[in-house]
Enzyme design. Structure first.
Site, PDB file in Angstrom:
ATOM      1  N   ALA A 273       0.852  -1.191   0.000  1.00 48.93           N
ATOM      2  CA  ALA A 273       0.000   0.000   0.000  1.00 48.93           C
ATOM      3  C   ALA A 273       0.888   1.240   0.000  1.00 48.93           C
ATOM      4  CB  ALA A 273      -0.886  -0.007   1.235  1.00 48.93           C
TER       5      ALA A 273
ATOM      6  N   GLU B 143      -0.358  -9.300  -0.629  1.00 50.74           N
ATOM      7  CA  GLU B 143      -1.797  -9.581  -0.462  1.00 50.74           C
ATOM      8  C   GLU B 143      -2.503  -9.621  -1.821  1.00 50.74           C
ATOM      9  OE1 GLU B 143      -2.130  -6.339   2.484  1.00 50.74           O
ATOM     10  OE2 GLU B 143      -3.161  -7.811   3.743  1.00 50.74           O
TER      11      GLU B 143
ATOM     12  N   GLY C  39       0.711  -5.042   1.038  1.00 54.37           N
ATOM     13  CA  GLY C  39      -0.410  -5.111   0.105  1.00 54.37           C
ATOM     14  C   GLY C  39      -0.020  -5.746  -1.222  1.00 54.37           C
TER      15      GLY C  39
ATOM     16  N   GLU D 226       3.933  -5.091   7.582  1.00 55.09           N
ATOM     17  CA  GLU D 226       3.078  -4.057   8.156  1.00 55.09           C
ATOM     18  C   GLU D 226       3.351  -3.808   9.629  1.00 55.09           C
ATOM     19  OE1 GLU D 226       2.146  -6.322   6.002  1.00 55.09           O
ATOM     20  OE2 GLU D 226       0.688  -5.533   4.582  1.00 55.09           O
TER      21      GLU D 226
HETATM   22  C1  3H9 Z   1       0.457  -2.116   3.519  1.00 58.10           C
HETATM   23  O1  3H9 Z   1       0.741  -2.677   2.515  1.00 58.10           O
HETATM   24  C2  3H9 Z   1      -0.900  -2.154   4.127  1.00 58.10           C
HETATM   25  C3  3H9 Z   1      -1.789  -3.228   3.574  1.00 58.10           C
HETATM   26  O2  3H9 Z   1      -1.612  -4.431   4.266  1.00 58.10           O
HETATM   27  C4  3H9 Z   1      -3.236  -2.887   3.755  1.00 58.10           C
HETATM   28  C5  3H9 Z   1      -3.750  -1.700   3.020  1.00 58.10           C
HETATM   29  C6  3H9 Z   1      -5.209  -1.521   3.172  1.00 58.10           C
HETATM   30  N1  3H9 Z   1       4.590   3.400   0.184  1.00 58.10           N
HETATM   31  O3  3H9 Z   1      13.484   1.894   1.029  1.00 58.10           O
HETATM   32  P1  3H9 Z   1      13.888   2.576  -0.208  1.00 58.10           P
HETATM   33  C7  3H9 Z   1       9.416   4.756  -0.996  1.00 58.10           C
HETATM   34  S1  3H9 Z   1       1.571  -1.137   4.338  1.00 58.10           S
HETATM   35  C8  3H9 Z   1       5.086   4.595  -0.185  1.00 58.10           C
HETATM   36  O4  3H9 Z   1      14.936   3.608  -0.107  1.00 58.10           O
HETATM   37  P2  3H9 Z   1      14.932   0.114  -1.238  1.00 58.10           P
HETATM   38  C9  3H9 Z   1      10.415   5.213   0.040  1.00 58.10           C
HETATM   39  O5  3H9 Z   1       9.845   6.146   0.912  1.00 58.10           O
HETATM   40  C10 3H9 Z   1       3.019  -1.188   3.346  1.00 58.10           C
HETATM   41  N2  3H9 Z   1       6.402   4.822  -0.443  1.00 58.10           N
HETATM   42  O6  3H9 Z   1      14.297   1.549  -1.372  1.00 58.10           O
HETATM   43  C11 3H9 Z   1      11.484   5.814  -0.851  1.00 58.10           C
HETATM   44  O7  3H9 Z   1      11.022   7.088  -1.259  1.00 58.10           O
HETATM   45  P3  3H9 Z   1      12.055   8.254  -1.576  1.00 58.10           P
HETATM   46  C12 3H9 Z   1       3.769  -2.419   3.535  1.00 58.10           C
HETATM   47  C13 3H9 Z   1       7.232   3.784  -0.326  1.00 58.10           C
HETATM   48  O8  3H9 Z   1      15.140  -0.341  -2.612  1.00 58.10           O
HETATM   49  C14 3H9 Z   1      11.482   4.909  -2.070  1.00 58.10           C
HETATM   50  O9  3H9 Z   1      10.227   4.238  -2.035  1.00 58.10           O
HETATM   51  N3  3H9 Z   1       5.037  -2.335   2.846  1.00 58.10           N
HETATM   52  C15 3H9 Z   1       6.776   2.513   0.070  1.00 58.10           C
HETATM   53  O10 3H9 Z   1      16.086   0.147  -0.299  1.00 58.10           O
HETATM   54  C16 3H9 Z   1      12.585   3.891  -2.066  1.00 58.10           C
HETATM   55  O11 3H9 Z   1      12.576   3.203  -0.828  1.00 58.10           O
HETATM   56  C17 3H9 Z   1       6.175  -1.943   3.449  1.00 58.10           C
HETATM   57  O12 3H9 Z   1       6.207  -1.696   4.624  1.00 58.10           O
HETATM   58  C18 3H9 Z   1       5.393   2.343   0.308  1.00 58.10           C
HETATM   59  N4  3H9 Z   1       4.861   1.144   0.675  1.00 58.10           N
HETATM   60  O13 3H9 Z   1      13.829  -0.790  -0.525  1.00 58.10           O
HETATM   61  C19 3H9 Z   1       7.384  -1.877   2.570  1.00 58.10           C
HETATM   62  N5  3H9 Z   1       7.832   1.669   0.105  1.00 58.10           N
HETATM   63  O14 3H9 Z   1      12.905   7.783  -2.717  1.00 58.10           O
HETATM   64  C20 3H9 Z   1       8.184  -0.675   2.920  1.00 58.10           C
HETATM   65  C21 3H9 Z   1       8.910   2.393  -0.248  1.00 58.10           C
HETATM   66  O15 3H9 Z   1      11.201   9.433  -1.864  1.00 58.10           O
HETATM   67  N6  3H9 Z   1       9.268  -0.472   1.989  1.00 58.10           N
HETATM   68  N7  3H9 Z   1       8.550   3.667  -0.515  1.00 58.10           N
HETATM   69  O16 3H9 Z   1      12.857   8.404  -0.302  1.00 58.10           O
HETATM   70  C22 3H9 Z   1      10.445  -1.130   2.072  1.00 58.10           C
HETATM   71  O17 3H9 Z   1      10.663  -1.963   2.915  1.00 58.10           O
HETATM   72  C23 3H9 Z   1      11.497  -0.752   1.067  1.00 58.10           C
HETATM   73  O18 3H9 Z   1      11.202   0.532   0.590  1.00 58.10           O
HETATM   74  C24 3H9 Z   1      11.615  -1.681  -0.151  1.00 58.10           C
HETATM   75  C25 3H9 Z   1      12.614  -1.056  -1.171  1.00 58.10           C
HETATM   76  C26 3H9 Z   1      12.160  -3.045   0.312  1.00 58.10           C
HETATM   77  C27 3H9 Z   1      10.280  -1.858  -0.832  1.00 58.10           C
END
Ligand code: 3H9
Length: 694
Positions: free
Chosen positions: A61, A105, A102, A125
């Protein structure tokens, strides 16, 4: 539209295209629904592939939409998944790189899933203070079994796709071209009669589900004291086990809505974005060229130098370690080896890796051996004269373009830079002790530090897994400058009526890992004494409590001398309240005519935390830190500030700056009130009804 739609000989391919990580924001969600409907309505299409462009299938998400109208605007993720799952034509999720939250999911809503090896699969999450809110707590246990699913949901940790090859999650883990394999797989299942399999229709089979859930609950109780989300994850999985898929889904939704509003989730999301924001420096563009750092030198093999060297070695970067005497060098190497041996004993490092790491160190007594280093970090005695000698020598031996860094925690980086003819190459790299463990790295930007030097060290910090925060030059930089005000208040409160154990207990109950007096006993009270002596000379007008000096005059330097603010028994780090110290404190109050009174826990917490906030506000006004979240990251990663409160500046926003201002004005009117000079920024923001992080 953040989604591409293409057709390939009977197969529709819906590609999420919302960089950087294909977050499932509103337009992406709408695009998926549109794609599914288009494919349904096209008689030529027999099957659908759902995949992601760029560096992710989907990171989940879009977190930036949380608590905004977009998050709940249809189609919500739950609706999207329902539509995908309800598709008459089979949907194949083709997963690569990252399928998280998500994103996973969504894939679980598809009829089939194939994955490339190396993809990170997670429901993270819980790390954001929430739970999977689009069916993850219901479908994952049905896909991979109760135990494996609960572990993934409660820990949030990623698992590599190949490790899940036989778990029931994937129909295939494919070597080779994923897009080709997805098309072939889709054609195969497209030729089959429906209905196609749905994860929601699988059963959760476990010989003793109730017993395992209780076991999980007991395990979580100890480690997630201040976080509600892990408990709710277990409740939601249990709801599905006991009451079936639909009831479980409903309960999961209720928990998600409640958790996303909690201050804990807010704090964790603040930390997630704060960490990423810290790596961006306003006037240093992302495309600033960086210098190559293939070899590093560290000057000083003491506790600090050795710990710093370990960071680079752990990242595979060879280090030349310089000392002035052979014994010191041998001692430093032995300590590094001992640290690695302890890691091997814990099973966290293979014995052969220990030797490989040690082999990356080149010990030396000669400055000439530093001439090839791309980065030289100095960790010598904290005295300007000593730094002068080191940097003058470095200026002679370092190659052109080498970055010269000082690990100073208090000295003026501009003065240090001026000892060289290349101030543009000089930067502060303030590691925190133990340097191989602590996450925080304060990057001190001198007035002449070149932008490419900053860009280089920020990139390097990521490589050595530090949270780097840029600070301008000032006494104590961000962290220590603020902590000084916190300690000042702690000492004043002893004079006014509190005792060390009471102060520590109150702030530890607030959530700090360790109160100021236990902390001071651990670090050594003589260190603070030395700093205060310097302060008395530099700022003779500044009002300090002399109570800590009296403790030091008694020789009570802390754990290392068997007594400090507390008493210690040999071989035991437990802090026992000390009668001798309590008496000394009473005497001190008498000698200084301070009227002792009962000080409540609320006052203790306010005075300590608001002292941080007030100084933090001044640091922001002066541009020493470029944003409030940088200050929070310093405190979360370097000073044991409770993560679930999000750092001092976010905490102040939560309390409301109006209330912070009122409290500071109240304390300023009391004894020792001259220590409170309200930061103008607090009053300005409070008047506008705003916070530091707005
Ligand atoms: C969810 O899914 C809820 C659902 O269950 C239910 C919904 C109803 N959203 O980490 P990085 C941005 S909750 C928005 O440096 P990497 C991050 O801010 C979500 N932005 O890269 C950054 O922005 P910027 C569950 C996001 O390659 C850029 O992407 N998911 C999101 O080292 C690069 O990020 C998570 O908790 C997001 N979901 O790692 C995953 N994710 O360039 C959280 C990233 O402006 N994310 N951004 O600074 C991560 O763990 C890592 O970002 C990921 C990539 C492994 C994906």
């Amino acid at each position: 539209m953040a989604v591409d739609y293409t057709t390939h000989d009977g197969v529709a391919v819906i590609t999420l295209n919302n960089p950087p990580v294909n977050g499932l924001g509103l337009s992406t969600r709408a695009g998926i629904v549109e794609g599914i409907e288009r494919a349904q309505n096209d008689p030529a299409i027999k099957a659908i592939v759902l995949t992601g462009a760029g560096k992710a299938f989907s990171g989940g998400a879009d977190i930036t939409e949380f608590n905004t109208p977009k998050a709940t605007q249809e189609p919500t993720l739950a609706t999207v998944i329902k539509i995908v799952e309800g598709s008459v034509k089979p949907v194949v999720a083709a997963i690569h790189s990252v399928a998280m939250g998500g994103g996973l999911e969504l894939a679980l809503g598809a009829h089939y899933r194939i994955a490339a090896p190396g993809a990170q699969i997670a429901l993270p999450e819980v790390k954001l203070g929430i739970l999977p809110g689009a069916g993850g707590t219901q479908r994952l246990p049905r896909a991979i079994g109760l135990e494996a699913a609960l572990n993934m949901i409660v820990s949030g940790a990623p698992v590599l796709s190949e490790k899940l090859a036989d778990s029931g999650l994937f129909d295939e883990v494919v070597q080779g071209d994923l897009a080709e394999a997805a098309l072939a797989f889709a054609r195969k299942v497209g030729a089959k009669e429906g209905p196609h399999p749905k994860v929601r229709e699988r059963k959760i089979e476990h010989p003793n589900a109730a017993g395992f859930i209780q076991f999980a609950r007991n395990s979580v109780a100890g480690i997630a004291k201040n976080f509600p989300a892990p408990h709710k994850c277990i409740d939601a999985v249990e709801a599905g086990v006991q009451n079936g898929f639909d009831k479980g889904l409903e309960f999961e939704r209720e928990c998600f809505i409640a958790l996303v509003q909690t201050p804990e989730s807010h704090a964790l999301r603040h930390a997630f974005f704060g960490e990423r924001a810290a790596s961006k420096i306003p006037d240093v563009p992302a495309d600033t060229p960086v210098r190559d750092i293939s070899t590093v030198a560290v000057i000083g093999a003491g506790t600090m130098g050795g710990g710093i060297a370990m960071n680079f070695i752990n990242a595979g970067i060879p280090v030349t370690l310089l000392e002035t005497r052979q014994e010191a060098l041998d001692r430093g190497l032995a300590t590094i080896r001992k640290n690695y041996e302890a890691t091997v004993k814990k099973g966290k490092l293979k014995p052969e890796a220990l030797e490989q790491r040690m082999a990356l160190i080149t010990p030396t007594l000669s400055y000439d051996d530093l001439k090839h280093a791309d980065l030289i970090v100095e960790a010598v005695f904290e005295e300007l004269g000593v730094k002068e000698q080191v940097f003058k020598r470095l200026d002679e031996v370092a190659k052109p373009g080498a970055i010269l860094a000082s690990n100073t925690s208090t000295l003026d980086v501009d003065k240090i830079a001026a000892f060289t003819k290349r101030p543009q190459d000089v930067v502060g790299l303030h590691f925190f002790s133990p340097a191989n463990v602590m996450k925080l790295l304060e990057v001190v930007r001198g007035k002449d530090t070149a932008k490419d030097v900053l860009a280089t060290v920020m990139k390097l910090a990521k490589k050595i897994r530090k949270t780097a925060v840029v600070s301008g030059v000032c006494d104590g930089f961000i962290g220590n400058r603020m902590i000084e005000q916190y300690i000042r208040q702690a000492l004043f409160m002893l004079e006014e009526g509190a005792l060390p154990a009471q102060v520590d207990r109150a702030i530890e109950k607030f959530g700090f890992a360790m109160g100021p007096f236990r902390m001071s006993d651990l670090a050594g009270n003589d260190i603070g004494w030395a700093i205060r002596k310097r302060r008395y000379l530099e700022h003779p007008d500044m009002h300090y409590s002399k109570i800590a000096d009296r403790l030091c005059e008694m020789g009570r330097f802390g754990q290392k001398t068997g007594g400090g603010w507390y008493d210690y028994k040999a071989g035991d780090r437990t802090a026992y309240p000390s009668n001798v110290v309590d008496e000394m404190i009473g005497e001190f109050s008498k000698d200084t005519n301070a009227a002792r009174r009962k000080i409540g826990d609320e006052e203790i917490v306010e005075r300590l935390v608001f002292a941080l906030v007030n100084e933090g506000a001044k640091i922001l006004e002066e541009g020493i830190a470029s944003k409030a979240s940088d200050i929070d990251m310093v405190y979360l990663t370097g000073y044991g500030f409770p993560l679930y409160r999000g750092g001092p500046m976010l905490y102040a926003d939560t309390v409301g700056l109006y209330n912070v201002e009122r409290a500071i004005r109240r304390y300023a009117a009391r004894p020792n009130g001259d220590a409170w000079q309200l930061a103008p920024g607090i009053a300005e923001l409070a008047a506008k009804g705003r916070g530091f992080n707005d």
